[in-house]
Design a protein around this motif. Structure first.
Motif, PDB file in Angstrom:
ATOM      1  N   SER A 155       7.748  47.656  -6.062  1.00 55.40           N
ATOM      2  CA  SER A 155       9.300  48.432  -4.767  1.00 55.40           C
ATOM      3  C   SER A 155      10.649  47.905  -5.618  1.00 55.40           C
ATOM      4  O   SER A 155      10.594  47.258  -5.885  1.00 55.40           O
ATOM      5  CB  SER A 155       8.924  47.696  -3.431  1.00 55.40           C
ATOM      6  N   VAL A 156      11.668  48.474  -5.037  1.00 56.77           N
ATOM      7  CA  VAL A 156      12.250  48.672  -5.040  1.00 56.77           C
ATOM      8  C   VAL A 156      13.329  48.205  -4.533  1.00 56.77           C
ATOM      9  O   VAL A 156      13.460  48.598  -3.048  1.00 56.77           O
ATOM     10  CB  VAL A 156      13.558  50.039  -5.885  1.00 56.77           C
ATOM     11  N   ASP A 157      14.423  47.014  -4.399  1.00 59.14           N
ATOM     12  CA  ASP A 157      14.847  46.502  -3.897  1.00 59.14           C
ATOM     13  C   ASP A 157      16.735  46.856  -3.912  1.00 59.14           C
ATOM     14  O   ASP A 157      17.287  46.560  -4.364  1.00 59.14           O
ATOM     15  CB  ASP A 157      14.989  44.737  -3.896  1.00 59.14           C
ATOM     16  N   MET A 158      16.382  48.180  -2.524  1.00 58.52           N
ATOM     17  CA  MET A 158      17.382  48.902  -2.320  1.00 58.52           C
ATOM     18  C   MET A 158      19.413  48.177  -2.212  1.00 58.52           C
ATOM     19  O   MET A 158      20.223  48.677  -2.360  1.00 58.52           O
ATOM     20  CB  MET A 158      17.354  49.480  -1.444  1.00 58.52           C
ATOM     21  N   GLU A 159      18.479  46.710  -1.345  1.00 58.11           N
ATOM     22  CA  GLU A 159      19.753  45.952  -0.812  1.00 58.11           C
ATOM     23  C   GLU A 159      20.546  45.177  -1.923  1.00 58.11           C
ATOM     24  O   GLU A 159      21.674  45.206  -2.499  1.00 58.11           O
ATOM     25  CB  GLU A 159      19.348  44.766  -0.008  1.00 58.11           C
ATOM     26  N   TRP A 160      19.980  45.274  -2.927  1.00 52.71           N
ATOM     27  CA  TRP A 160      20.373  44.321  -4.634  1.00 52.71           C
ATOM     28  C   TRP A 160      20.379  45.263  -5.864  1.00 52.71           C
ATOM     29  O   TRP A 160      22.093  45.067  -5.644  1.00 52.71           O
ATOM     30  CB  TRP A 160      18.755  43.635  -5.198  1.00 52.71           C
ATOM     31  N   VAL A 161      20.442  46.978  -5.456  1.00 58.86           N
ATOM     32  CA  VAL A 161      21.078  47.595  -6.088  1.00 58.86           C
ATOM     33  C   VAL A 161      22.111  47.683  -5.679  1.00 58.86           C
ATOM     34  O   VAL A 161      23.267  48.114  -6.369  1.00 58.86           O
ATOM     35  CB  VAL A 161      19.850  49.335  -6.295  1.00 58.86           C
ATOM     36  N   GLU A 162      22.438  48.385  -4.670  1.00 59.23           N
ATOM     37  CA  GLU A 162      23.241  48.880  -3.830  1.00 59.23           C
ATOM     38  C   GLU A 162      24.789  47.423  -4.188  1.00 59.23           C
ATOM     39  O   GLU A 162      26.005  47.364  -4.420  1.00 59.23           O
ATOM     40  CB  GLU A 162      22.937  48.607  -2.051  1.00 59.23           C
ATOM     41  N   ASP A 163      23.953  46.042  -3.891  1.00 54.74           N
ATOM     42  CA  ASP A 163      25.871  44.684  -4.018  1.00 54.74           C
ATOM     43  C   ASP A 163      25.542  44.890  -5.442  1.00 54.74           C
ATOM     44  O   ASP A 163      27.059  45.021  -5.472  1.00 54.74           O
ATOM     45  CB  ASP A 163      24.551  43.754  -3.548  1.00 54.74           C
ATOM     46  N   VAL A 164      24.819  44.858  -6.844  1.00 46.22           N
ATOM     47  CA  VAL A 164      24.820  45.432  -8.193  1.00 46.22           C
ATOM     48  C   VAL A 164      25.962  46.475  -7.951  1.00 46.22           C
ATOM     49  O   VAL A 164      27.244  46.158  -8.970  1.00 46.22           O
ATOM     50  CB  VAL A 164      24.143  45.128  -8.866  1.00 46.22           C
ATOM     51  N   THR A 165      25.472  47.127  -8.128  1.00 43.09           N
ATOM     52  CA  THR A 165      26.366  48.635  -7.829  1.00 43.09           C
ATOM     53  C   THR A 165      27.760  48.773  -6.760  1.00 43.09           C
ATOM     54  O   THR A 165      29.739  48.377  -8.542  1.00 43.09           O
ATOM     55  CB  THR A 165      26.061  49.836  -7.095  1.00 43.09           C
ATOM     56  N   LYS A 166      28.372  48.097  -6.525  1.00 38.88           N
ATOM     57  CA  LYS A 166      29.662  47.607  -5.472  1.00 38.88           C
ATOM     58  C   LYS A 166      30.267  46.259  -6.404  1.00 38.88           C
ATOM     59  O   LYS A 166      31.230  46.397  -6.422  1.00 38.88           O
ATOM     60  CB  LYS A 166      29.354  46.825  -4.121  1.00 38.88           C
ATOM     61  N   ARG A 167      29.315  45.472  -6.843  1.00 37.25           N
ATOM     62  CA  ARG A 167      30.013  44.649  -7.872  1.00 37.25           C
ATOM     63  C   ARG A 167      30.514  45.252  -9.011  1.00 37.25           C
ATOM     64  O   ARG A 167      31.275  45.036  -9.431  1.00 37.25           O
ATOM     65  CB  ARG A 167      29.077  43.430  -8.458  1.00 37.25           C
ATOM     66  N   ASN A 168      29.972  46.587 -10.136  1.00 38.10           N
ATOM     67  CA  ASN A 168      29.869  46.928 -10.834  1.00 38.10           C
ATOM     68  C   ASN A 168      31.527  47.717 -10.345  1.00 38.10           C
ATOM     69  O   ASN A 168      31.713  47.558 -11.533  1.00 38.10           O
ATOM     70  CB  ASN A 168      29.176  48.121 -11.639  1.00 38.10           C
ATOM     71  N   ILE A 169      31.372  48.382  -9.760  1.00 32.09           N
ATOM     72  CA  ILE A 169      32.201  49.157  -8.927  1.00 32.09           C
ATOM     73  C   ILE A 169      33.666  48.305  -8.914  1.00 32.09           C
ATOM     74  O   ILE A 169      34.606  48.534  -9.563  1.00 32.09           O
ATOM     75  CB  ILE A 169      32.647  50.009  -7.704  1.00 32.09           C
ATOM     76  N   ALA A 170      33.823  47.369  -8.061  1.00 26.55           N
ATOM     77  CA  ALA A 170      34.822  46.249  -8.878  1.00 26.55           C
ATOM     78  C   ALA A 170      35.042  45.314  -9.514  1.00 26.55           C
ATOM     79  O   ALA A 170      36.144  45.351 -10.235  1.00 26.55           O
ATOM     80  CB  ALA A 170      34.707  45.019  -7.621  1.00 26.55           C
ATOM     81  N   GLU A 171      34.128  45.805 -10.344  1.00 27.47           N
ATOM     82  CA  GLU A 171      34.462  44.606 -11.910  1.00 27.47           C
ATOM     83  C   GLU A 171      35.202  45.587 -12.313  1.00 27.47           C
ATOM     84  O   GLU A 171      36.566  45.183 -13.501  1.00 27.47           O
ATOM     85  CB  GLU A 171      33.678  44.108 -12.370  1.00 27.47           C
TER      86      GLU A 171
END
Length: 517
Positions: A103-119
């Motif tokens: 199962s995909v952890d959507m919370e982790w996906v969203e968190d990593v995506t946000k951090r990637n955009i900020a970085e």
């Protein structure tokens, strides 16, 4: 350099063979994948999911465990797409759906995506600021950091763009070397073998400049140090009287010595021989991998066998390759393309390459059987491990059919070499093939000139072409005598011309010799 993007659609359209794991073809997935880290783990697990449906659920589970250690959420879609493509095949019937396995952890996906955009935003702002301020070194580092970021998030085109852009702002050979190594790592991950040699040559040039610079600094430092000890003594009176009010003699002596000492310190902080060996081993590895990818198996074998110990590959072990991979690549290429004497000298008797072979025990058994002319065991081992281990390797799998064919041909040629005549039945028994298969292979080798002989189809006998060495010796002697006679006649004519025509005359001597002959 053109964009180094792998044609993913073409790879997906290519039909890959399906392999079954059974008692004869065992495969320990956990032990196989354990040495790898980073993106190469996912690439190898995707290949296993597609080609080994029987262990696809386990490979999918392992892929998800490793994905959470990375920062590229798009890999979830790649892994799931690979598994779903297997579910739609005949071999994939009966496999559990994706939801029952992971199962995909959507919370982790969203968190990593946000951090990637900020970085990404932060790095782009830094680059823009440094560009406006025209700070060359900071611009280079900003491009390097952006290249590392895009590579970690799977945007290889942008990563390559920033790596190559940083070349314009490199001010030392060390900077050029670092840029080339980053591009080479990216090329290996993308399996863009054709672009590797150009950057290997650039990196070797930068490494050579670093070595020469360190050597010159090391030689100059002792002589400069000796001068710094003499100057203060010879100028002590002048320094003490003329400039004592501003700078004491000890101060000037200290400043001279300090500057020289600093130069010596910088030289000693340059690239050590061990660092050079590490870089050279990495460059030889990527060049060997490039030769393998382009089908130059003889060059690949020589380059793999020339590698230093695994420790010299540094962080590339696991991130790009495992020592067992190098053992397999080098051994298969050597058996397929190099003479047996070379294999013995560079592979069997090499203590360095033995450290790689220790990682794969069956490779040692393969080499020992080859050197003992036990070709049936060679082909059995090759067939047993090519089924899963070799055909699922992301670098080796496209070349397994050709390498297997070449090793089969070498086995036939070496088996027949001591004989003048041999029955095809005996060859079939020694190689573990059928008589028809042996005859077909032998005929092909005769047509290619690898075997000098003929096949008696009725009697099923292979007969070597008899060579009359006595007649060959006489023919060679007559040829040499004829050439010597022509040479002597030309020399005698030249001597006579000098005798009868002492005055130098410009003429076409070659045409005159032709007329007199």
């Amino acid at each position: 350099m053109a964009t180094m993007e792998v044609d993913v659609e073409q790879q997906q359209q290519r039909r890959r063979p399906i392999f079954t794991i059974d008692d004869d073809h065992s495969f320990d997935l956990d032990a196989y994948i354990a040495p790898y880290t980073g993106r190469t783990v996912i690439d190898r697990l995707i290949a296993i999911i597609i080609q080994c449906p029987s262990i696809a659920p386990h490979a999918l589970s392992l892929a998800f465990q490793r994905l959470y250690r990375l920062r590229d959420p798009s890999l979830f879609n790649a892994v799931i797409s690979a598994y779903e493509s297997v579910l739609g095949t005949q071999e994939g019937k009966g496999l559990p759906p994706v939801a029952d396995v992971v199962s995909v952890d959507m919370e982790w996906v969203e968190d990593v995506t946000k951090r990637n955009i900020a970085e990404r935003t932060r790095l782009e702002v830094e680059l823009k600021t440094y560009t406006n301020n025209m700070i060359k070194e900071s611009i280079r580092m900003a491009h390097r950091d952006l290249g590392d970021f895009f590579r970690s998030t799977g945007e290889f085109g942008l990563a390559l763009k920033h790596y190559t852009k940083s070349r314009e702002f490199c001010s030392t050979s060390q900077h050029v070397l670092d840029m080339c190594m980053s591009v080479l790592e990216l090329a290996v991950e993308q399996r863009n073998y054709a672009h590797i040699p150009s950057y290997v040559y650039k990196a070797e040039g930068a490494l050579e400049s670093l070595t020469i610079g360190s050597a010159v600094a090391g030689v100059a430092a002792p002589s400069s140090a000796g001068t710094s000890q003499v100057v203060p003594q010879s100028s002590a009176m002048a320094i003490g009287t003329g400039f004592s009010s501003t700078t004491g003699g000890g101060g000037i002596g200290a400043s001279v010595t300090g500057s020289v000492g600093g130069g010596s310190g910088q030289a000693s902080q340059g690239r050590k021989p061990t660092d050079r060996d590490h870089m050279q081993t990495k460059l030889e590895f990527v060049l060997a991998l490039s030769h393998l990818g382009t089908g130059a198996y003889d060059k690949a074998a020589i380059a793999f066998l020339r590698l230093g110990p695994p420790e010299q590959l540094g962080d590339w072990i696991g991130k790009l390759v495992a020592p067992s991979d190098i053992a397999i690549y080098g051994t298969l290429c050597a058996l397929a393309s190099l003479p047996r004497s070379f294999v013995k000298a560079q592979l069997v008797d090499s203590p360095t390459f033995a450290t790689y072979i220790e990682q794969e025990p069956y490779v040692r058994e393969l080499v020992q059987s080859y050197m003992a002319s036990n070709f049936k065991t060679v082909l059995d081992i090759l067939s047993r491990h090519s089924q899963i281990r070799h055909n699922t390797d992301i670098h080796l799998s496209p070349h397994i059919p050709e390498l297997t064919k070449l090793i089969r041909h070498v086995s036939l040629v070496l088996y027949f070499a001591p004989f003048e005549t041999v029955r095809l039945e005996r060859m079939a028994e020694a190689l573990g093939w059928s008589v028809e298969e042996v005859e077909r292979e032998v005929v092909g080798l005769i047509q290619n000139g690898r075997i000098v002989g003929r096949v008696d189809s009725r009697g099923k006998i292979l007969v070597a072409k008899k060579t009359d060495h006595r007649a060959e010796l006489f023919a060679h002697a007559m040829k040499m005598a004829s050439e010597m006679e022509k040479t002597n006649r030309k020399l005698l004519l030249r001597m006579r011309l000098y005798v009868f025509f002492p005055v130098i005359v410009i003429c076409d001597v070659s045409s005159l010799i032709g007329l007199l002959e």
